[in-house]
Design a protein around this motif. Structure first.
Motif, PDB file in Angstrom:
ATOM      1  N   THR A  16       5.933  12.733  -3.838  1.00 43.62           N
ATOM      2  CA  THR A  16       6.359  13.997  -3.255  1.00 43.62           C
ATOM      3  C   THR A  16       5.313  15.088  -3.442  1.00 43.62           C
ATOM      4  N   GLY A  17       4.520  15.003  -4.491  1.00 41.44           N
ATOM      5  CA  GLY A  17       3.455  15.981  -4.713  1.00 41.44           C
ATOM      6  C   GLY A  17       2.407  15.958  -3.623  1.00 41.44           C
ATOM      7  N   TYR A  18       2.347  14.855  -2.872  1.00 39.18           N
ATOM      8  CA  TYR A  18       1.405  14.707  -1.767  1.00 39.18           C
ATOM      9  C   TYR A  18       2.102  14.831  -0.415  1.00 39.18           C
ATOM     10  N   GLY A  19       3.397  15.189  -0.456  1.00 36.63           N
ATOM     11  CA  GLY A  19       4.162  15.315   0.777  1.00 36.63           C
ATOM     12  C   GLY A  19       4.548  13.993   1.399  1.00 36.63           C
ATOM     13  N   MET A  20       4.575  12.923   0.589  1.00 34.08           N
ATOM     14  CA  MET A  20       4.841  11.586   1.117  1.00 34.08           C
ATOM     15  C   MET A  20       6.163  10.993   0.644  1.00 34.08           C
ATOM     16  N   GLY A  21       6.933  11.709  -0.172  1.00 37.96           N
ATOM     17  CA  GLY A  21       8.210  11.187  -0.646  1.00 37.96           C
ATOM     18  C   GLY A  21       8.034  10.000  -1.580  1.00 37.96           C
ATOM     19  N   THR A  22       9.032   9.135  -1.573  1.00 34.96           N
ATOM     20  CA  THR A  22       8.972   7.928  -2.391  1.00 34.96           C
ATOM     21  C   THR A  22       8.200   6.863  -1.632  1.00 34.96           C
ATOM     22  N   ARG A  23       7.251   6.252  -2.287  1.00 35.54           N
ATOM     23  CA  ARG A  23       6.409   5.207  -1.695  1.00 35.54           C
ATOM     24  C   ARG A  23       6.355   4.003  -2.615  1.00 35.54           C
ATOM     25  N   SER A  24       5.622   3.002  -2.198  1.00 34.98           N
ATOM     26  CA  SER A  24       5.379   1.834  -3.029  1.00 34.98           C
ATOM     27  C   SER A  24       4.095   2.043  -3.808  1.00 34.98           C
ATOM     28  N   LYS A  25       4.092   1.563  -5.027  1.00 32.98           N
ATOM     29  CA  LYS A  25       2.836   1.492  -5.766  1.00 32.98           C
ATOM     30  C   LYS A  25       1.930   0.512  -5.036  1.00 32.98           C
ATOM     31  N   ARG A  26       0.639   0.609  -5.280  1.00 30.13           N
ATOM     32  CA  ARG A  26      -0.310  -0.351  -4.736  1.00 30.13           C
ATOM     33  C   ARG A  26      -0.252  -1.597  -5.619  1.00 30.13           C
ATOM     34  N   ALA A  71       1.312 -11.127   3.786  1.00 30.94           N
ATOM     35  CA  ALA A  71       2.102 -10.031   4.343  1.00 30.94           C
ATOM     36  C   ALA A  71       1.682  -8.724   3.686  1.00 30.94           C
ATOM     37  N   CYS A  72       1.649  -7.678   4.497  1.00 28.33           N
ATOM     38  CA  CYS A  72       1.349  -6.319   4.048  1.00 28.33           C
ATOM     39  C   CYS A  72       2.627  -5.499   4.176  1.00 28.33           C
ATOM     40  N   MET A  73       2.899  -4.678   3.160  1.00 25.02           N
ATOM     41  CA  MET A  73       4.111  -3.871   3.175  1.00 25.02           C
ATOM     42  C   MET A  73       3.785  -2.427   2.811  1.00 25.02           C
ATOM     43  N   ALA A  74       4.481  -1.503   3.442  1.00 21.79           N
ATOM     44  CA  ALA A  74       4.391  -0.085   3.085  1.00 21.79           C
ATOM     45  C   ALA A  74       5.725   0.581   3.383  1.00 21.79           C
ATOM     46  N   VAL A  75       5.955   1.696   2.711  1.00 20.06           N
ATOM     47  CA  VAL A  75       7.132   2.505   2.991  1.00 20.06           C
ATOM     48  C   VAL A  75       6.761   3.407   4.169  1.00 20.06           C
ATOM     49  N   ASN A  76       6.744   2.783   5.317  1.00 21.91           N
ATOM     50  CA  ASN A  76       6.503   3.431   6.608  1.00 21.91           C
ATOM     51  C   ASN A  76       7.454   2.768   7.593  1.00 21.91           C
ATOM     52  N   ASP A  77       7.634   3.370   8.754  1.00 19.19           N
ATOM     53  CA  ASP A  77       8.514   2.754   9.742  1.00 19.19           C
ATOM     54  C   ASP A  77       7.786   1.601  10.436  1.00 19.19           C
ATOM     55  N   PRO A  78       8.520   0.705  11.099  1.00 14.47           N
ATOM     56  CA  PRO A  78       7.887  -0.468  11.706  1.00 14.47           C
ATOM     57  C   PRO A  78       6.911  -0.120  12.826  1.00 14.47           C
ATOM     58  N   VAL A  92       0.855  -1.183   0.000  1.00 10.57           N
ATOM     59  CA  VAL A  92       0.000   0.000   0.000  1.00 10.57           C
ATOM     60  C   VAL A  92       0.895   1.238   0.000  1.00 10.57           C
ATOM     61  N   PRO A  93       0.392   2.346  -0.537  1.00 10.53           N
ATOM     62  CA  PRO A  93       1.196   3.573  -0.519  1.00 10.53           C
ATOM     63  C   PRO A  93       1.462   4.106   0.888  1.00 10.53           C
ATOM     64  N   GLY A  94       0.551   3.871   1.831  1.00 11.54           N
ATOM     65  CA  GLY A  94       0.811   4.363   3.171  1.00 11.54           C
ATOM     66  C   GLY A  94      -0.182   3.869   4.196  1.00 11.54           C
ATOM     67  N   ALA A  95       0.330   3.536   5.364  1.00  9.38           N
ATOM     68  CA  ALA A  95      -0.527   3.159   6.488  1.00  9.38           C
ATOM     69  C   ALA A  95      -1.420   4.337   6.861  1.00  9.38           C
ATOM     70  N   PHE A  96      -2.598   4.037   7.332  1.00  7.83           N
ATOM     71  CA  PHE A  96      -3.561   5.023   7.821  1.00  7.83           C
ATOM     72  C   PHE A  96      -4.094   5.947   6.716  1.00  7.83           C
ATOM     73  N   THR A  97      -3.840   5.647   5.458  1.00  5.20           N
ATOM     74  CA  THR A  97      -4.391   6.442   4.367  1.00  5.20           C
ATOM     75  C   THR A  97      -5.759   5.870   3.992  1.00  5.20           C
ATOM     76  N   PRO A  98      -6.637   6.671   3.389  1.00  4.04           N
ATOM     77  CA  PRO A  98      -8.044   6.261   3.224  1.00  4.04           C
ATOM     78  C   PRO A  98      -8.275   4.918   2.528  1.00  4.04           C
ATOM     79  N   THR A  99      -7.863   4.750   1.290  1.00  2.00           N
ATOM     80  CA  THR A  99      -8.135   3.491   0.582  1.00  2.00           C
ATOM     81  C   THR A  99      -7.444   2.323   1.261  1.00  2.00           C
ATOM     82  N   CYS A 100      -6.241   2.544   1.736  1.00  2.75           N
ATOM     83  CA  CYS A 100      -5.469   1.486   2.391  1.00  2.75           C
ATOM     84  C   CYS A 100      -6.159   0.998   3.659  1.00  2.75           C
TER      85      CYS A 100
END
Length: 159
Positions: A115-125, A71-78, A40-48
């Protein structure tokens, strides 16, 4: 280059919380096993939080019944991944993996610039199914979509 079915999962380390921060390498995670990894692009984000992770929580036993680990993965800290898992009532056995620096997403060729959303580099869904460390199926979403990486779609593709 994006990983493709038939390719071996690249060797990268990820983090997760299990009695403190633990490191797990992709060989340990994938070798000798059947695994569905969804990102997912980010934990705690709406669609995710409202659709993607809840679908895998709801169908977790369906995957396990087929001998498949999830397993679920995101570019977030553990710590964020762990808190998100608790918030979403993730069952024991569904690993919440942190790709904190995006190394795994980059190695898979599935990173995106948020980065346009202030999230830097993330994973695609996406969702992938691997057997013994080799990708057998890969379901990558188009930007802004949520269809092919859902638990329901992945289950149907495994049938």
């Amino acid at each position: 280059m994006t990983i493709q079915p038939g390719d071996r999962i690249p060797e990268v380390t990820l983090k997760h919380i299990d009695d403190g921060v633990q490191t797990i390498d992709t060989r340990t995670l994938f070798d000798g096993k059947k695994v569905v990894l969804f990102a997912v692009p980010g934990a705690f984000t709406p669609t995710c939080s409202e659709q993607h992770l809840p679908g895998f929580v709801q169908h977790f036993d369906d995957f396990r019944g087929r001998g498949i680990e999830v397993a679920c993965m995101a570019v977030n800290d553990p710590f964020v991944m762990h808190a998100w898992g608790e918030d979403q009532h993730v069952p024991d056995g569904l690993m919440m993996l942190s790709d904190g620096n995006g190394d795994f997403a980059r190695a898979l060729g599935l990173e995106m610039d948020a980065t346009g959303y202030g999230m830097g580099t993330r994973s695609k869904r996406f969702a992938l199914y691997a057997e013994d460390g080799v990708v057998r199926q890969l379901h990558v979403e188009s930007p802004g979509e949520f269809r092919v990486s859902s638990a329901e779609h992945v289950l149907a593709a495994l049938a």
